[in-house]
Design a protein around this motif. Structure first.
Motif, PDB file in Angstrom:
ATOM      1  N   GLY A   1      27.383  24.131  28.181  1.00 52.07           N
ATOM      2  CA  GLY A   1      28.744  24.506  28.541  1.00 52.07           C
ATOM      3  C   GLY A   1      28.892  24.736  30.028  1.00 52.07           C
ATOM      4  N   GLU A   2      30.019  25.347  30.378  1.00 54.32           N
ATOM      5  CA  GLU A   2      30.308  25.630  31.780  1.00 54.32           C
ATOM      6  C   GLU A   2      29.401  26.742  32.309  1.00 54.32           C
ATOM      7  OE1 GLU A   2      32.449  24.102  33.655  1.00 54.32           O
ATOM      8  OE2 GLU A   2      33.660  22.926  32.263  1.00 54.32           O
ATOM      9  N   ALA A   3      29.273  26.760  33.640  1.00 55.28           N
ATOM     10  CA  ALA A   3      28.481  27.813  34.276  1.00 55.28           C
ATOM     11  C   ALA A   3      29.256  29.127  34.298  1.00 55.28           C
ATOM     12  CB  ALA A   3      28.116  27.395  35.695  1.00 55.28           C
ATOM     13  N   PHE A   4      28.501  30.243  34.370  1.00 55.06           N
ATOM     14  CA  PHE A   4      29.085  31.577  34.484  1.00 55.06           C
ATOM     15  C   PHE A   4      29.012  32.032  35.934  1.00 55.06           C
ATOM     16  CE2 PHE A   4      28.201  31.590  29.980  1.00 55.06           C
ATOM     17  CZ  PHE A   4      29.193  32.386  29.433  1.00 55.06           C
ATOM     18  N   MET A   5      30.125  32.562  36.436  1.00 61.46           N
ATOM     19  CA  MET A   5      30.157  33.209  37.737  1.00 61.46           C
ATOM     20  C   MET A   5      30.544  34.662  37.464  1.00 61.46           C
ATOM     21  SD  MET A   5      29.927  31.902  41.037  1.00 61.46           S
ATOM     22  CE  MET A   5      30.896  30.422  41.207  1.00 61.46           C
ATOM     23  N   ILE A   6      29.618  35.582  37.723  1.00 68.13           N
ATOM     24  CA  ILE A   6      29.835  36.997  37.405  1.00 68.13           C
ATOM     25  C   ILE A   6      29.832  37.771  38.717  1.00 68.13           C
ATOM     26  CG2 ILE A   6      29.036  38.949  36.039  1.00 68.13           C
ATOM     27  CD1 ILE A   6      27.372  36.870  34.414  1.00 68.13           C
ATOM     28  N   LEU A   7      30.844  38.628  38.914  1.00 67.47           N
ATOM     29  CA  LEU A   7      30.941  39.342  40.192  1.00 67.47           C
ATOM     30  C   LEU A   7      31.511  40.743  39.988  1.00 67.47           C
ATOM     31  CD1 LEU A   7      34.254  39.009  41.336  1.00 67.47           C
ATOM     32  CD2 LEU A   7      33.464  36.677  41.041  1.00 67.47           C
ATOM     33  N   SER A   8      31.165  41.612  40.916  1.00 65.74           N
ATOM     34  CA  SER A   8      31.710  42.977  40.932  1.00 65.74           C
ATOM     35  C   SER A   8      32.487  43.171  42.224  1.00 65.74           C
ATOM     36  CB  SER A   8      30.593  44.015  40.831  1.00 65.74           C
ATOM     37  OG  SER A   8      29.727  43.943  41.949  1.00 65.74           O
ATOM     38  N   GLY A   9      33.598  43.916  42.121  1.00 65.56           N
ATOM     39  CA  GLY A   9      34.450  44.125  43.289  1.00 65.56           C
ATOM     40  C   GLY A   9      35.426  42.981  43.442  1.00 65.56           C
ATOM     41  N   GLY A  10      36.018  42.883  44.651  1.00 60.19           N
ATOM     42  CA  GLY A  10      36.921  41.786  44.966  1.00 60.19           C
ATOM     43  C   GLY A  10      38.344  41.979  44.515  1.00 60.19           C
ATOM     44  N   LEU A  11      38.713  43.175  44.041  1.00 58.74           N
ATOM     45  CA  LEU A  11      40.083  43.400  43.589  1.00 58.74           C
ATOM     46  C   LEU A  11      41.048  43.440  44.771  1.00 58.74           C
ATOM     47  CD1 LEU A  11      39.592  46.150  40.848  1.00 58.74           C
ATOM     48  CD2 LEU A  11      39.863  43.696  40.519  1.00 58.74           C
ATOM     49  N   SER A  12      42.295  43.218  44.467  1.00 61.40           N
ATOM     50  CA  SER A  12      43.324  43.256  45.503  1.00 61.40           C
ATOM     51  C   SER A  12      43.504  44.684  46.006  1.00 61.40           C
ATOM     52  CB  SER A  12      44.640  42.721  44.945  1.00 61.40           C
ATOM     53  OG  SER A  12      45.668  42.864  45.896  1.00 61.40           O
ATOM     54  N   TYR A  13      43.887  44.819  47.268  1.00 62.43           N
ATOM     55  CA  TYR A  13      44.074  46.159  47.840  1.00 62.43           C
ATOM     56  C   TYR A  13      45.294  46.875  47.256  1.00 62.43           C
ATOM     57  CZ  TYR A  13      40.426  45.774  51.372  1.00 62.43           C
ATOM     58  OH  TYR A  13      39.209  45.680  52.010  1.00 62.43           O
ATOM     59  N   ASP A  14      46.203  46.139  46.624  1.00 60.87           N
ATOM     60  CA  ASP A  14      47.374  46.810  46.072  1.00 60.87           C
ATOM     61  C   ASP A  14      47.109  47.423  44.705  1.00 60.87           C
ATOM     62  OD1 ASP A  14      47.202  44.620  44.475  1.00 60.87           O
ATOM     63  OD2 ASP A  14      49.109  43.699  45.094  1.00 60.87           O
ATOM     64  N   THR A  15      45.873  47.253  44.183  1.00 61.18           N
ATOM     65  CA  THR A  15      45.512  47.874  42.904  1.00 61.18           C
ATOM     66  C   THR A  15      44.927  49.259  43.165  1.00 61.18           C
ATOM     67  OG1 THR A  15      43.372  46.782  43.002  1.00 61.18           O
ATOM     68  CG2 THR A  15      45.113  45.682  41.754  1.00 61.18           C
ATOM     69  N   VAL A  16      45.746  50.133  43.746  1.00 66.86           N
ATOM     70  CA  VAL A  16      45.283  51.480  44.078  1.00 66.86           C
ATOM     71  C   VAL A  16      45.117  52.290  42.792  1.00 66.86           C
ATOM     72  CG1 VAL A  16      45.826  53.586  45.333  1.00 66.86           C
ATOM     73  CG2 VAL A  16      46.442  51.345  46.298  1.00 66.86           C
ATOM     74  N   GLY A  17      43.996  52.964  42.677  1.00 69.51           N
ATOM     75  CA  GLY A  17      43.755  53.799  41.509  1.00 69.51           C
ATOM     76  C   GLY A  17      43.192  53.050  40.322  1.00 69.51           C
ATOM     77  N   ARG A  18      43.056  51.726  40.435  1.00 68.41           N
ATOM     78  CA  ARG A  18      42.502  50.960  39.327  1.00 68.41           C
ATOM     79  C   ARG A  18      41.005  51.185  39.240  1.00 68.41           C
ATOM     80  NH1 ARG A  18      43.530  44.483  38.261  1.00 68.41           N
ATOM     81  NH2 ARG A  18      42.477  44.351  36.243  1.00 68.41           N
ATOM     82  N   ARG A  19      40.520  51.228  38.017  1.00 66.25           N
ATOM     83  CA  ARG A  19      39.101  51.468  37.820  1.00 66.25           C
ATOM     84  C   ARG A  19      38.270  50.251  38.235  1.00 66.25           C
ATOM     85  NH1 ARG A  19      38.752  53.910  31.793  1.00 66.25           N
ATOM     86  NH2 ARG A  19      39.979  52.035  31.344  1.00 66.25           N
ATOM     87  N   ALA A  20      36.977  50.505  38.433  1.00 62.18           N
ATOM     88  CA  ALA A  20      36.075  49.428  38.831  1.00 62.18           C
ATOM     89  C   ALA A  20      36.038  48.347  37.757  1.00 62.18           C
ATOM     90  CB  ALA A  20      34.674  49.989  39.066  1.00 62.18           C
ATOM     91  N   CYS A  21      35.863  47.097  38.187  1.00 65.71           N
ATOM     92  CA  CYS A  21      35.923  45.973  37.260  1.00 65.71           C
ATOM     93  C   CYS A  21      34.742  45.038  37.461  1.00 65.71           C
ATOM     94  CB  CYS A  21      37.214  45.177  37.438  1.00 65.71           C
ATOM     95  SG  CYS A  21      38.699  46.092  37.014  1.00 65.71           S
TER      96      CYS A  21
END
Length: 1122
Positions: free
Chosen positions: A304-324
């Motif tokens: 199947g397709e490859a997996f790309m897994i990453l932490s961080g990189g959220l938009s700066y306007d997502t204030v207060g959003r939990r880590a993803c």
């Protein structure tokens, strides 16, 4: 193991005089001759056993894909290793520096750890308790990243200066081969590229090393030619790099939230630039910058397709959003929210070889306070159910009790009701971290740990055989009405947050009756039932414990109370009579506007559905009295045979009949003495009237929250150790001081600043009820038959007795009132009373009477079959003859008093300069003893009844309130304490357990075959495709690269290393050992050479066969037929 020091043994007897009686030497010698003690100092040894819970402040993680072992390092230098359920290991770096990176020697039973103090350590995992084999301490450069290729003995170490050094992990010596930063970048950049943030070798060519610098500069270095093949430049800082398994592409994550994909042979510009969480402008402009992508992993799958897994990189306007955590698979992108910030993550793959399809099947995500494993093979990416006890800190632990050798049917009963509480939606696959083997434990007795938490929950844990597994969770908050917002919060709270926090608990394992005291001056009585019920109205009993402004003379409250409860047959105190069905929902104010008769919490007035398990039987609440909030409860005891619960605080003592739901005793401490009060009680200064709101209430909250939450001895601990603790300077503001009692549970050290209310409490000399104990004994000198008694210990060192006339039959018990008679003082000691117990005439421990468990919701016929009271064998006596002994341990000393004569036959001063924080009378395999934990860190045991010192170890220099609050002893030589906000440390003081510890511990390393390397195929081997191997020894060895600078790093042999053993050995024996080691190493290398030769021969045979087939195919054909 440190040997313990035996304190000097008491010779003969010490004549002891007390206020009521004296013990003569003749009496003591007679008792000593009659009772033969079996416990000796040889039965005791102190050692740590296991540590449970989530690693506190984790900082790094690694996984061995063959052994299937997970390693986690922490900021305090600890290492926690996890295998299958029940296989855990804890070890500690001596320096205590933070672990910044971990690397397994895959399937070798070894682990490399890199610390923030620029030291590198090699751990041997082939033994049950891992040990350091080698250490290397860098002195001139700071370590920032390390990389150990699969099946390589050469470790690449990147530094803050941008250089790369190479270490031989077998000998832990530096190679002379160094990659200098200026050689790596040459003239392509005029500035320093910054620290090394990534090192990895090309999956298809071990001779090519990819080096990532912080500034955004990446170099592909040729190890043989010692020069850069390609240089890649991007204008944003790099955080991580990941290879495609074919070695033709790699991906970089950057500080602006972008991912750049590079073709190895095209260094001019990235092949692709994406911003996974960036908004794409319609006009084709560059996406808005996002938060940094801290880590990326690129994993391929064959089907199947490859997996790309990453932490961080959220938009700066997502204030207060939990880590993803973001999982990109083909065209789909899944964003998985986490409860806590992400520390690190790892993709678990089917193969350890980097040059093969990775086939990722799970992702391990290390959070700041949790460990999550996500199943990549199922739609929706569900998480696996963790088999580890990592939820101890789900809410801060506020109290802890340990019960070893409890009834065998308890654990199955708790598990059966607790299994219904499990969450749904987990992956159906087995837990992927499954390495190691269980120990062959010799302990067969059941062990249960109970923890109370700040949110009002109580958890039961199966702690048998050095494991820990949650059995059942009880939520006491269900009994109360919970405020939906701050506006609805009742103004009668005495703590600002966590008003449901558990302060202490008393549990009868045989009857399964549980009694819980909370920080808001409430007591809950629970019965265990296997049937679900709906309680229409929760039974509530409000108790008005009158604060005495003048402790010498209080005619209005004291005299009336004393006359009411002293007479047998009195139904209850006149202050409170029948239980209320509903709590008061509005403040009752007295004539001067002060709060009066109002509890701190509101009990729910709607039907309560109670699931199988623990079901509330009675709620007891202390109420406000004339504007004074109730004092928190300092002692608690429950007895199922008598149907009574007793509790006390700084205002006095209360005894409740939880069967009839009535209050039997409610008296001030002074009234327990009657006319023989030995203390000079001075009138207390009158307090200002408390107003319903404002600073006064906040000040009282401080007093109740920060001071009364702890026992009197712990309050002393706070003041005595303030000078030893160097924490944040300066005084705290009122906002910081007025926290809930659990604010100390969240701190790691003592606070230098103390609220004025705590200081005033410490200075106050009020007598507090510090200990309670139910028993059948002879409490009066004139008694010849044992009677039901309640022993009361106070903070001023007095033990008092109360006789209870409990009706004998079940019918009379529910109709007649329990009679009460005060017996006065029995004995006095130095310091507050910590523990009391009863011994029979042979010196054996006499446990309190109990009633066997029966289901309160079962039919009456079944109740009668199972409901049997099992009293302790009542001691009887002849005139002028003692038949049993009271054991009393205080903060300073221990005494054994003969009853009924009340002569002190043995006495021992435990400590002069410190005080006892916890004391328990425990049963050992060879006898009974007193176990004590002192504020100076000493753990001691004393024989019974002679109080001979058997063990004295300076174990734990105490600098933490958490340890003082949670330390507890149990039977069979077991003990535990909360060593961090998330971890329980278990220890033993039994020599037998220490001797068997190696057998009981699990094994981390198990012999497993390394999977076969991926098949290169004929044509790839023929035309040079596939992975290219490299003989690193020819490049990095001393012959080729020379010696490294001695001043760069210092080699330190570890305690488990060969160098350590060589140093210890001497003469012929040492030479023989070294020769044997050399032969083993030579044999191992010869074996590897033989395997390589066989592989080459097989490859040659295959090539010869294929060539012969080709020759036969074209043998008789003309040139124009080809």
């Amino acid at each position: 193991m440190k040997k313990f020091n035996i304190r000097k043994v008491l010779d003969g007897l010490t004549a002891v005089s007390s206020s009521s009686s004296s013990a003569s030497p003749q009496t003591g010698n007679k008792e000593n001759d009659i009772i033969q003690e079996t416990l000796q100092s040889e039965h005791f040894q102190l050692c740590k056993t296991v540590r449970h819970g989530f690693p506190y402040q984790p900082s790094a993680m690694a996984f061995d894909p063959v052994q299937k072992i997970l390693a986690i390092g922490t900021q305090s230098g600890a290492l926690r290793l996890f295998g299958r359920a029940g296989v855990e290991c804890y070890c500690q770096h001596e320096s205590g520096s933070a672990v910044i990176q971990l690397q397994f020697l895959i399937n070798e039973g070894a682990l490399v750890s890199v610390l923030a103090d620029d030291s590198v350590h090699l751990w041997n995992l082939r033994q049950k308790i891992p040990a350091v084999l080698h250490s290397l301490k860098f002195s001139r450069e700071r370590i920032t990243f390390c990389h150990l290729p699969f099946q390589s003995k050469w470790l690449y170490i990147g530094t803050e200066r941008g250089n790369i050094h190479i270490v031989n992990v077998e000998s832990f010596t530096l190679s002379g081969y160094v990659i200098m930063w200026n050689k790596a970048i040459e003239l392509s950049s005029k500035t320093h590229p910054g620290p090394v943030v990534h090192i990895s070798d090309n999956p298809m060519d071990e001779g090519k090393l990819l080096i990532g610098f912080e500034c955004g500069f990446v170099v592909l270095w040729d190890l043989k030619s010692k020069k850069a093949d390609y240089r890649y430049t991007y204008d944003e800082a790099i955080h991580s790099v990941a290879w495609h398994h074919e070695g033709k592409q790699f991906v970089c994550s950057h500080s602006d939230g972008t991912l750049t994909t590079w073709n190895v042979r095209s260094p001019a510009k990235p092949a692709q630039i994406i911003t996974p969480h960036g908004k794409q402008p319609k006009d084709g402009k560059k996406p808005e910058p996002c938060k940094p992508i801290l880590k990326v992993e690129y994993k391929t799958a064959r089907a199947g397709e490859a997996f790309m897994i990453l932490s961080g990189g959220l938009s700066y306007d997502t204030v207060g959003r939990r880590a993803c955590l973001t999982v990109m698979h083909g065209k789909s992108t899944a964003v998985l929210e986490m409860d806590y910030p992400i520390v690190d993550f790892l993709a678990l793959c089917e193969t350890p070889y980097p040059n093969d399809f990775q086939e990722p099947y799970a992702v391990v995500v290390l959070l700041e306070k949790d460990l999550v494993v996500i199943d990549l093979a199922q739609p929706g990416y569900p998480s696996f159910e963790s088999p580890y006890p990592l939820s101890i800190h789900e809410s801060p632990v506020t109290c802890c009790e340990y019960f070893a050798d409890c009834p065998t049917e308890l654990i199955p009963a708790l598990y059966s009701v607790g299994s219904r509480q499990k969450r749904q939606g987990y992956s159906k696959k087995e837990w992927p971290i499954s390495g190691g083997n269980w120990g062959q434990g010799a302990q067969s007795y059941p062990e249960i740990i109970i923890t109370g938490h700040a949110d009002g929950s109580v958890k039961f844990w199966d702690a048998s055989a050095l494991m820990l597994q949650v059995l059942y969770k009880l939520k006491t908050v269900k009994v109360f009405e919970k405020a939906r917002n701050k506006e609805e919060k009742p103004s009668t709270d005495i703590v600002e947050e966590d008003p449901f926090a558990i302060q202490s608990l008393s549990w009868c394992p045989e009857s399964r009756v549980l009694c819980v005291a909370g920080v808001s001056a409430h007591v809950l009585v629970y019965w265990f039932s296997k049937q679900e019920i709906t309680t229409e109205e929760v039974q509530l009993l409000e108790v008005r414990m009158q604060p005495e402004l003048n402790e010498v003379d209080s005619p209005d409250a004291g005299g009336e109370q004393a006359s009411a409860v002293s007479t047998p047959g009195a139904s209850s105190s006149p202050q409170t009579s029948d239980p209320q069905k509903h709590p008061s929902t509005s403040s009752n104010n007295s004539s001067d506007g002060l709060r009066d008769n109002v509890p701190c919490l509101r009990v729910r007035n709607t039907p309560l559905k109670q699931s199988p398990g623990y079901q509330v039987e009675l709620v007891i609440q202390l109420v406000w009295v004339s504007g004074e909030p109730p004092q928190q409860i300092t002692s608690l005891a429950v007895n199922s045979a008598y149907g009574l619960v007793a509790f006390g605080n700084s205002n006095g003592l209360a005894v409740v009949d939880y069967l009839q739901k009535t209050l039997l005793i409610n008296v001030g401490t002074a009234e327990l003495y009657g006319s023989s009060d030995p203390h000079q009680r001075q009138p207390r200064s009158p307090r200002k009237a408390r107003q319903p709101s404002g600073d006064n209430l906040q000040s009282k909250s401080c007093m109740s929250g920060l001071s009364n939450f702890y026992s009197e001895s712990v309050k002393k601990l706070r003041s005595s150790y303030l000078s030893l603790c160097d924490v944040n300077d300066g005084s705290l503001g009122s906002e910081d001081r007025c926290k809930s009692p659990t604010s100390d549970a969240r701190d790691n050290s003592f606070s230098r600043s103390r609220s004025s209310s705590v200081t005033s409490i410490d200075k106050e000399s009020r007598e507090v009820i510090s200990s309670l104990h139910f028993c059948d004994c002879l409490s009066r000198k004139s008694e010849v038959a044992a009677v039901t008694s309640l022993w009361v210990g106070t903070s001023l060192g007095t033990m008092l007795a109360i006789s209870l006339n409990v009706p004998s039959t079940p019918e009379q018990r529910m109709q007649q009132t329990v009679g009460i008679s005060f017996c006065g003082s029995v004995v006095r000691l130095k310091g507050g009373i910590q523990r009391m117990a009863l011994l029979d005439s042979t010196g054996s421990l006499q446990p309190p009477a109990y009633e066997g468990w029966y289901d309160p919701n079962a039919p009456e016929e079944e109740k009668e079959k199972t409901r049997k009271r099992r009293p302790a064998s009542p001691p009887s006596t002849q005139e002028n003859q003692d038949s049993h002994y009271a054991v009393i341990c205080s903060e300073k000393q221990a005494k054994v008093v003969a009853l009924p004569s009340q002569n002190c036959v043995f006495e021992h001063n435990i400590t002069e300069n410190s005080f006892v924080l916890r004391a328990d009378v425990v049963v050992m395999p060879a006898g009974i003893c007193i176990a004590c934990f002192c504020a100076n860190g000493h753990i001691m045991t004393l024989s019974l009844p002679s109080l001979r010192p058997l063990l004295d170890v300076n174990y734990l220099p105490l600098t933490d309130m958490r340890i003082a609050r949670t330390f507890c002893f149990s039977n069979q030589g077991q003990a535990l304490y909360l060593t961090s906000p998330t971890e329980i440390q278990r220890l033993t003081y039994s020599q037998e357990t220490c001797d068997n510890l190696q057998e009981m511990l699990g094994e981390l390393f198990t012999p497993v075959e390394t999977p076969e390397a991926p098949n290169r195929g004929f044509f790839k081997g023929l035309f040079g495709g596939g992975a290219q191997s490299l003989d690193r020894e020819d490049l990095f060895g001393e012959l080729a690269a020379g010696k490294a600078s001695r001043s760069l790093a210092q080699h330190i042999p570890g305690p488990g290393s060969m160098e350590g053993m060589k140093g210890a050995a001497s003469g012929v024996v040492g030479e023989l050992a070294r020769a044997r080691i050399a032969l083993d190493e030579r044999g191992q290398k010869l074996g590897e050479l033989e395997e390589r030769t066989a592989a080459m021969m097989a490859s040659a045979d295959s090539f010869s066969k294929h060539a012969h087939d080709v020759m036969l195919k074209y043998k008789d054909k003309k040139w124009y037929q080809l």
